[in-house]
Design a protein around this motif. Structure first.
Motif, PDB file in Angstrom:
ATOM      1  N   GLU A  69       0.860  -1.186   0.000  1.00 33.54           N
ATOM      2  CA  GLU A  69       0.000   0.000   0.000  1.00 33.54           C
ATOM      3  C   GLU A  69       0.893   1.231   0.000  1.00 33.54           C
ATOM      4  OE1 GLU A  69      -3.302   2.458   2.668  1.00 33.54           O
ATOM      5  OE2 GLU A  69      -2.720   0.424   3.268  1.00 33.54           O
ATOM      6  N   SER A  87      -1.536  -0.671  -3.948  1.00 32.26           N
ATOM      7  CA  SER A  87      -2.768  -0.061  -3.437  1.00 32.26           C
ATOM      8  C   SER A  87      -2.529   1.424  -3.177  1.00 32.26           C
ATOM      9  CB  SER A  87      -3.212  -0.751  -2.134  1.00 32.26           C
ATOM     10  OG  SER A  87      -3.546  -2.099  -2.364  1.00 32.26           O
ATOM     11  N   GLU A 100      -8.145   2.514  -3.202  1.00 29.78           N
ATOM     12  CA  GLU A 100      -8.835   2.404  -1.916  1.00 29.78           C
ATOM     13  C   GLU A 100      -9.664   3.658  -1.665  1.00 29.78           C
ATOM     14  OE1 GLU A 100      -6.185   1.440   1.244  1.00 29.78           O
ATOM     15  OE2 GLU A 100      -5.405  -0.368   0.277  1.00 29.78           O
TER      16      GLU A 100
END
Length: 550
Positions: free
Chosen positions: A311, A364, A398
């Motif tokens: 991420e 992400s 996200e």
């Protein structure tokens, strides 16, 4: 404006002292008395037959003198009328310079002078003066949605409500836009009077306003400062401008801490505001200077323990403030309208970094709610993917749960646009927002991320895992895989592993790392693209056998 006001005053003053008009009038009167005294008796005697006719020259002089008297009188009358009109214009100009035309209150220019005069009179009486600044919360959205006519009504009504609460010698002004100020004398030994007034201002302003069948409702943030008393924290004697500045800082503090409330000024607020100003300037410079860099947090398949992806987290490598966390600079960037260029520059760097990773690893990226208000957001993301030739299926966007509460229709359109190109979409911070089961079914999410606040509670051996089990069951029912954030120790890890097949991330696997550290980690684990591995570079330069084997 001062030039406009002074010009009529100077012209009127010169007109009042016009020597031409004065000379004509005085000369005409003197000549009329002199010639009339000689000519008129002769005329009367001639009419009565008792004398000869007057000298024609003297008669002509008298007639000319009469004309001069008439001319002088007319000139005087016209000048008097002109002076009267100019005085009216001067009065109107002064009024326009000091009064807000929409609300009829004082304006920013005149409130300082009026406050200074009131300060002098109250000081002589042993009383203090409070300066109250009010700013309507979210006025722009109400104005945009209902129209400027509704916004004007809201401002006018607010001004009347403020005036209704002021004592007879209080002042009220519209400082500009949706910001008001009022000045109130009070007993310095009873500052609670101003606290009560601030509470009343907040309550009265919040009362609904009827507009064409609709109800306009708004809240207000209030800042207070005073010349003396226990609430006057400034060290030096405050001028009217100082009081306005202090109250404005306190009002900003009220907005920052939730709006719809009031605060008294304290010196620390000014320090915070100065720091914020420095932060804003640093952010503006840092975006163009490339000071914002991506950091990466590992995402692990809990069942196999293998690395699944990263991420991307934003960091600000500021030469002034050092390494700044996103929870500090992102809210500021959102407020000053720079979150989109900041985020897109980070995403672009992350795409370049992730191109060197093994194709099985995903990237992400968190998206700000502000960015989702931009109808062209999805197109810009897709443009970046094409620019860097990055496979869309490796990118995961996200979206926080709170975004769904703002505009579900826009979010649905963007999600669909991105998914049609292969990008996956995760619902972040699940459990902390407003999403419903119906929204989860209607919006095409690919994954649910459990908020770390639920996960970290599993540190305690006696902690209840019912909420997490319920979310996992919900994900199974909707056929959405689950990622758990905040895995910080083995107790949490073992509990989650017993609940099913999940992905997870947290400090148990290490803190977020910069691109160079991630590259070294992947190199050790043989998880770089072939052309980015040192041994592959050697094979390519010789026989290429290793590359073909891969």
């Amino acid at each position: 404006m001062s030039q406009v006001v002074n010009q009529p005053a100077n012209t009127v003053a010169s007109a009042e002292r016009d020597p031409v008009a004065l000379g004509i009038a005085v000369s005409a009167i003197i000549l009329f008395v002199a010639t009339g005294g000689m000519v008129l008796p002769q005329v009367m005697r001639s009419w009565n037959g008792a004398g000869t006719a007057p000298d024609p020259m003297l008669v002509s002089t008298l007639l000319l003198n009469i004309a001069l008297v008439i001319f002088g009188w007319r000139r005087y009358s016209e000048l008097t009328a002109e002076i009267s009109e100019r005085r009216k214009a001067e009065t109107l100009a002064l009024h326009l310079a000091e009064i807000d035309p929409l609300t009829g209150t004082l304006n920013r220019r005149s409130i300082a002078k009026a406050t200074s005069e009131l300060m002098a009179s109250t000081a002589a009486e042993g009383r203090a003066l409070a300066f109250i600044v009010l700013d309507l919360d979210n006025f722009k959205s109400i104005n945009d949605y209902n129209g400027h006519k509704a916004g004007d009504l809201l401002l006018q009504t607010t001004a009347k409500r403020i005036e209704a609460l002021l004592p007879p010698n209080g002042l009220v002004a519209r400082l500009g836009g949706d910001e008001f100020a009022c000045v109130v004398p009070f007993d310095p030994n009873s500052p609670d009077q101003i606290d009560q007034m601030a509470t009343l201002l907040i309550e009265r302003t919040a009362q609904p306003i009827d507009y064409e069948g609709a109800s306009l409702e708004i809240t207000v943030s209030v800042g207070l400062s005073a010349t003396s008393g226990p609430q006057a924290h400034h060290k030096t004697a405050a001028t009217a401008t100082d009081l306005l500045h202090y109250a404005d800082i306190a009002m900003f503090h009220a907005k920052k801490h939730g709006k719809n409330r009031y605060f008294w000024f304290e010196p620390v607020m000014e320090t915070e505001l100065r720091f914020r100003g420095e932060m804003e300037g640093g952010i503006r410079h840092g975006i163009t200077a490339g000071e914002f860099v991506p950091y990466y947090e590992q995402q692990i398949d809990l069942e196999t323990g293998k690395l699944a992806g990263f991420e991307m987290l934003a960091r600000w490598n500021s030469p002034t403030f050092g390494l700044v966390r996103p929870d500090v600079f992102i809210p500021i960037a959102e407020e000053i309208g720079l979150i989109s260029p900041l985020s897109e520059s980070l995403i672009e760097q992350a795409l370049q970094d992730a191109k060197t990773w093994d194709p099985s690893l995903t990237l992400s990226v968190n998206i700000s709610p502000v960015q989702l208000r931009d109808p062209w957001f999805s197109q810009r993301i897709l443009k970046l993917l094409v620019k860097h030739n990055f496979p869309p299926q490796r990118l995961d966007i996200e979206i926080t749960e709170s975004c769904l509460h703002e505009n579900v229709g826009v979010v649905r359109s963007m999600i669909t646009s991105l998914k049609n190109q292969g990008v996956t979409i995760s619902l972040d911070d699940f459990g902390t927002g407003y999403s419903s089961l119906a929204q989860l079914r209607s919006l095409p999410f690919d994954r649910i991320k459990i908020d770390r606040s639920f996960v970290t509670e599993l540190k305690d051996a006696n902690a209840s895992a019912k909420i997490i089990r319920a979310i996992i069951s919900l994900g199974d029912g909707l056929e959405m895989p689950i990622t758990a954030e905040g895995i910080e120790d083995t107790n949490i890890l073992n509990t989650l592993k017993a609940m099913g097949r999940l992905k997870g991330q947290g400090y148990l696997y290490g803190k977020p790392e910069d691109a160079s550290s991630v590259h070294q980690r992947l190199e050790r684990e043989n998880l770089l693209m072939p052309r980015n591995r040192p041994d592959d570079a050697e094979s390519d330069s010789s026989t290429g056998e290793h590359r073909r084997a891969v």
